[in-house]
Each structure stands twice: as C-alpha cells, then as structure tokens.
Design a protein around this motif. Structure first.
Motif, PDB file in Angstrom:
ATOM      1  N   TRP A  51      36.229 -62.862 -56.808  1.00  9.44           N
ATOM      2  CA  TRP A  51      35.035 -63.319 -57.124  1.00  9.44           C
ATOM      3  C   TRP A  51      34.462 -63.090 -57.775  1.00  9.44           C
ATOM      4  CZ3 TRP A  51      30.975 -61.195 -55.091  1.00  9.44           C
ATOM      5  CH2 TRP A  51      31.170 -60.609 -53.881  1.00  9.44           C
ATOM      6  N   SER A  60      38.551 -64.207 -51.749  1.00 13.58           N
ATOM      7  CA  SER A  60      38.501 -64.820 -50.950  1.00 13.58           C
ATOM      8  C   SER A  60      39.693 -65.749 -50.203  1.00 13.58           C
ATOM      9  CB  SER A  60      37.913 -66.256 -51.579  1.00 13.58           C
ATOM     10  OG  SER A  60      38.691 -67.059 -52.523  1.00 13.58           O
ATOM     11  N   VAL A  78      36.283 -71.525 -45.478  1.00 12.15           N
ATOM     12  CA  VAL A  78      36.103 -70.663 -47.279  1.00 12.15           C
ATOM     13  C   VAL A  78      35.676 -69.222 -46.403  1.00 12.15           C
ATOM     14  CG1 VAL A  78      35.632 -69.929 -48.654  1.00 12.15           C
ATOM     15  CG2 VAL A  78      36.063 -71.864 -48.734  1.00 12.15           C
ATOM     16  N   GLN A  79      36.269 -68.057 -45.992  1.00 14.08           N
ATOM     17  CA  GLN A  79      36.297 -66.604 -46.566  1.00 14.08           C
ATOM     18  C   GLN A  79      35.673 -65.850 -47.505  1.00 14.08           C
ATOM     19  OE1 GLN A  79      37.439 -65.531 -42.490  1.00 14.08           O
ATOM     20  NE2 GLN A  79      36.300 -65.504 -41.537  1.00 14.08           N
ATOM     21  N   TRP A  80      34.350 -65.075 -48.135  1.00 14.17           N
ATOM     22  CA  TRP A  80      34.291 -64.630 -49.015  1.00 14.17           C
ATOM     23  C   TRP A  80      34.315 -62.909 -48.282  1.00 14.17           C
ATOM     24  CZ3 TRP A  80      31.860 -69.114 -48.988  1.00 14.17           C
ATOM     25  CH2 TRP A  80      32.492 -70.124 -49.585  1.00 14.17           C
ATOM     26  N   THR A  93      34.215 -58.848 -44.169  1.00 14.99           N
ATOM     27  CA  THR A  93      33.258 -60.705 -44.729  1.00 14.99           C
ATOM     28  C   THR A  93      32.175 -60.836 -44.701  1.00 14.99           C
ATOM     29  OG1 THR A  93      34.916 -61.533 -42.897  1.00 14.99           O
ATOM     30  CG2 THR A  93      33.338 -62.572 -43.611  1.00 14.99           C
ATOM     31  N   ILE A 142      36.276 -73.190 -55.354  1.00 14.95           N
ATOM     32  CA  ILE A 142      35.463 -71.752 -54.888  1.00 14.95           C
ATOM     33  C   ILE A 142      35.408 -70.698 -55.379  1.00 14.95           C
ATOM     34  CG2 ILE A 142      36.182 -69.812 -53.219  1.00 14.95           C
ATOM     35  CD1 ILE A 142      38.771 -71.483 -51.610  1.00 14.95           C
ATOM     36  N   PRO A 145      30.256 -66.023 -53.240  1.00 11.43           N
ATOM     37  CA  PRO A 145      29.695 -66.464 -51.515  1.00 11.43           C
ATOM     38  C   PRO A 145      28.749 -67.872 -52.107  1.00 11.43           C
ATOM     39  CG  PRO A 145      30.085 -64.478 -51.811  1.00 11.43           C
ATOM     40  CD  PRO A 145      30.411 -64.833 -53.845  1.00 11.43           C
TER      41      PRO A 145
END
Length: 154
Positions: A51, A60, A78-80, A93, A142, A145
């Motif tokens: 990203w 991500s 979803v984690q960035w 994170t 996605i 963030p």
C-alpha cells in the motif's frame, strides 16, 4: 577397543549435527515467541500486497478469526503494516479494520485469491453462506490504511 572407534565417530557426528541445529533454534527464539503468542482463534494470516499513501508505504494482510458462534461464523480483519523503527527495520501495525459483513452475513471463507497491484490489492473470496450452504463469491479491495471495500459478486 576398535569397535568403539566407529561408534565414537558416529556420536561425534550426531553431536555436530545437533549443535548445528541448535544454533538456528537460538536465532529463531523470537519467532517461537511470536508464534506461541498467536491466539488459537487465528484461522489464517495472509499477506495481500503493498500500500502507498503519500510518502508512507507498507504491506497489508488479512487475518481470519474463529468465533465462539455455534454456526461457525468467522471474523475477517485487514491490517496495514509499515516500518515503525527505521533504525532497526522493525515493522508494526499502522491500522486494523474489521470487515463486519463476513460475520454479519455469516460468510464461511473457503478459498481466496490475492491480486496485488502497486497501491493496494484485490482479494477474491470463495465462501459459503453458513445458514443455507449456498456458495457465493466476494471481492475485498484493499488500498492505503482505512481504505477497504467488501461486496458480493454476482
């Protein structure tokens, strides 16, 4: 005494192999701690792609969790991630967002395909509606963030 020489060499060889195996194990102790701290409710974690947001960039991932729901409902997040300490390269994170439709719509994820691109990724999910057993396909998009969409495909 001659009989002991081959046995001693064999044990010496085994000792060398064990010593060689122990060295990486010591280096992997951080990985072992990280893995042992994972909740048993984590069904899978999958990197989904890069990203970019202005000067910030990272990767991500999606995380699927089991719930105590009797019908087997799941929760998808979803984690960035990005480098949070440039001096060590440590990643952390940046943000986490739940995809509430997976739980609310009672989607059981069965398979997925990740299609990363330069600024985000698309995740095509093959699922099943838990109540009816009907197969459905979904698309998770996605971006940076906080930018995420989820919907059923026809």
């Amino acid at each position: 005494m001659r009989c002991l020489a081959p046995v001693s060499r064999r044990f010496a060889g085994i000792a060398l192999v064990l010593a060689a195996l122990a060295a990486p194990a010591l280096a992997q102790s951080d990985a072992g701690r990280a893995l042992s701290s994972l909740s048993p409710d984590v069904l899978f974690v999958r990197a989904t792609g890069p990203w970019v947001s202005g000067e910030r960039r990272g990767t991500s991932r999606i995380v699927l969790l089991r719930t105590p729901s009797p019908d087997g409902a799941q929760r998808l997040y979803v984690q960035w991630l990005a480098v949070v300490d440039p001096s060590t390269g440590r990643t952390g994170t940046v943000a986490t967002e739940e995809i509430p439709e997976v739980f609310d719509w009672r989607v059981g994820m069965e398979d997925y395909r990740v299609e990363p691109d330069g600024a985000g990724s698309r995740v095509q999910i093959d699922g099943r509606v838990l109540g009816s057993g009907q197969p459905r396909r979904y698309l998770l998009t996605i971006g940076p963030p906080g930018e995420v969409t989820f919907g059923a495909l026809r």
